[in-house]
Write an enzyme that holds these catalytic residues in place. Structure first.
Site, PDB file in Angstrom:
ATOM      1  N   GLN A  75       0.826  -1.214   0.000  1.00 16.29           N
ATOM      2  CA  GLN A  75       0.000   0.000   0.000  1.00 16.29           C
ATOM      3  C   GLN A  75       0.863   1.269   0.000  1.00 16.29           C
ATOM      4  O   GLN A  75       0.570   2.237   0.707  1.00 16.29           O
ATOM      5  CB  GLN A  75      -0.948  -0.019   1.199  1.00 16.29           C
ATOM      6  CG  GLN A  75      -2.143  -0.927   0.996  1.00 16.29           C
ATOM      7  CD  GLN A  75      -3.035  -0.471  -0.162  1.00 16.29           C
ATOM      8  OE1 GLN A  75      -3.066   0.697  -0.528  1.00 16.29           O
ATOM      9  NE2 GLN A  75      -3.750  -1.409  -0.754  1.00 16.29           N
ATOM     10  N   SER A  76       1.886   1.283  -0.811  1.00 15.70           N
ATOM     11  CA  SER A  76       2.798   2.431  -0.866  1.00 15.70           C
ATOM     12  C   SER A  76       2.141   3.662  -1.494  1.00 15.70           C
ATOM     13  O   SER A  76       1.663   3.613  -2.626  1.00 15.70           O
ATOM     14  CB  SER A  76       4.032   2.041  -1.686  1.00 15.70           C
ATOM     15  OG  SER A  76       4.793   3.195  -1.991  1.00 15.70           O
TER      16      SER A  76
END
Ligand SMILES: *Cc1c(COP(=O)(O)O)cnc(C)c1O
Length: 338
Positions: A75-76
């Site tokens: 989930q960057s």
């Protein structure tokens, strides 16, 4: 300090607002709380990586890159903003996502930032948790080079002396803004991860002789390692600015007591902080960074860390999109069933 000599491509909406949080200040009865809205930088829902990418993408273009490679956790936010910047500039983008949390639910692995990486046209490949992500990127770059492509590798979080210039610029912006408003800033607090944000802020604030102390709330590494990483990058950033030796070790302070079980793993304090800001200020924080950063700030206020009457600015680094990767953490399903 002359930032204008560094190539920059405008990607964000700046200056971002600096606003009082009056309800929260009243509720807590502590210091005066302000928020610097770097969640509002605009690029693909915004966030702190936009400022770094203004310098990194200018560098990529100067080097004639036709593809950018970067990496981050599943989930960057950095990956998402990089994908958007590449889309805008017509450069291909390949993202390596590291499975740092081990979460396998579809919300986490496919929705939120991952959905947006793909919407922006980036290609994505996955790596197991603990992989040497820099080495993985170099390997992909080598393959592409052999095919005649011109890859530009951006480190995780865009944290190198070029990317950190984005937060030197933010420091300048904040000091100007506060001075225009007649606001004396006593503390600047924010979530710190790959170190570029804090390193750039510290380098900029020291270079400007602002006297504003920065407190990073860690989201991954223990304090010793986090401070060492920030200090090393702040020194390199100052050198890049032509101001070697200005950063002192004591300029770098991190509190890593709010990480919980690990990077990207929700904590009770984070959930409370996200709900509090949502309910009191109508502001959304994120589960991985700003939520834990705010949890730290709230706890420190409760412990009397700040003096009454002091002005404390929380830098909102963005990441709200990540909320959609963590629906269970906020008991949304349980609330709906009631
Ligand atoms: C990357 C990120 C941070 C941390 O910034 P670093 O420069 O990596 O230390 C904080 N908040 C959000 C929302 C981020 O995406």
């Amino acid at each position: 300090m002359n930032l204008a000599r560094f190539p920059r491509i405008r990607l964000g909406h700046m200056p971002t607002p600096l606003e009082p949080m009056e309800n929260l200040t009243r509720l807590l009865g502590g210091p005066n709380l302000w928020i610097k809205r770097d969640d509002c930088t605009g690029l693909s829902t915004g966030g702190n990586k936009t400022r770094k990418l203004e310098y990194l993408m200018a560098d990529a273009r100067a080097e004639g890159a036709d593809i950018v490679i970067t990496q981050g956790a599943t989930q960057s936010n950095h990956a998402r903003q990089t994908a958007a910047a590449c889309a805008k500039l017509g450069i291909a983008c390949h993202i390596l996502l590291e499975d740092r949390t081990g979460y396998t639910d579809a919300a986490y692995t496919k929705n939120a930032n991952v959905l947006m990486d793909k919407l922006h046209g980036a290609t994505v490949s996955r790596r197991p948790g603990g992989a040497d992500m820099q080495a993985e990127m170099e390997a992909v770059a080598a393959t592409l080079r052999a095919e005649g492509r011109k890859p530009y590798v951006i480190p995780g979080g865009g944290s190198n002396p070029v990317g950190a210039l984005g937060y030197v610029n933010a420091a300048q912006e904040l000091v100007t803004q506060a001075s225009d408003m007649g606001l004396r800033i006593d503390h600047l607090v924010h979530a710190t991860g790959s170190a570029g944000t804090q390193a750039g802020l510290v380098a900029g604030l020291v270079a400007l002789n602002s006297g504003i102390p920065v407190l990073g709330i860690g989201v991954r590494a223990p304090k010793d390692r986090q401070e060492a990483n920030v200090f090393a990058l702040a020194e390199r950033t100052a050198q890049h600015l032509g101001l070697p030796g200005i950063i002192k070790r004591e300029h770098v302070v991190a509190n890593c007591d709010y990480v919980g079980q690990g990077y990207g793993i929700p904590t009770e304090g984070m959930v409370k902080a996200v709900k509090l800001l949502a309910e009191q200020e109508g502001i959304l924080l994120d589960p991985v960074y700003s939520g834990k950063g705010m949890a730290g700030l709230l706890d420190l206020i409760g412990k009397g860390f700040f003096k009454p009457g002091e002005n404390v600015v929380f830098l909102h680094t963005g990441g709200q999109v990540g909320l959609f990767g963590y629906p269970e953490a906020f008991d949304v399903a349980a609330d709906l069933a009631r």
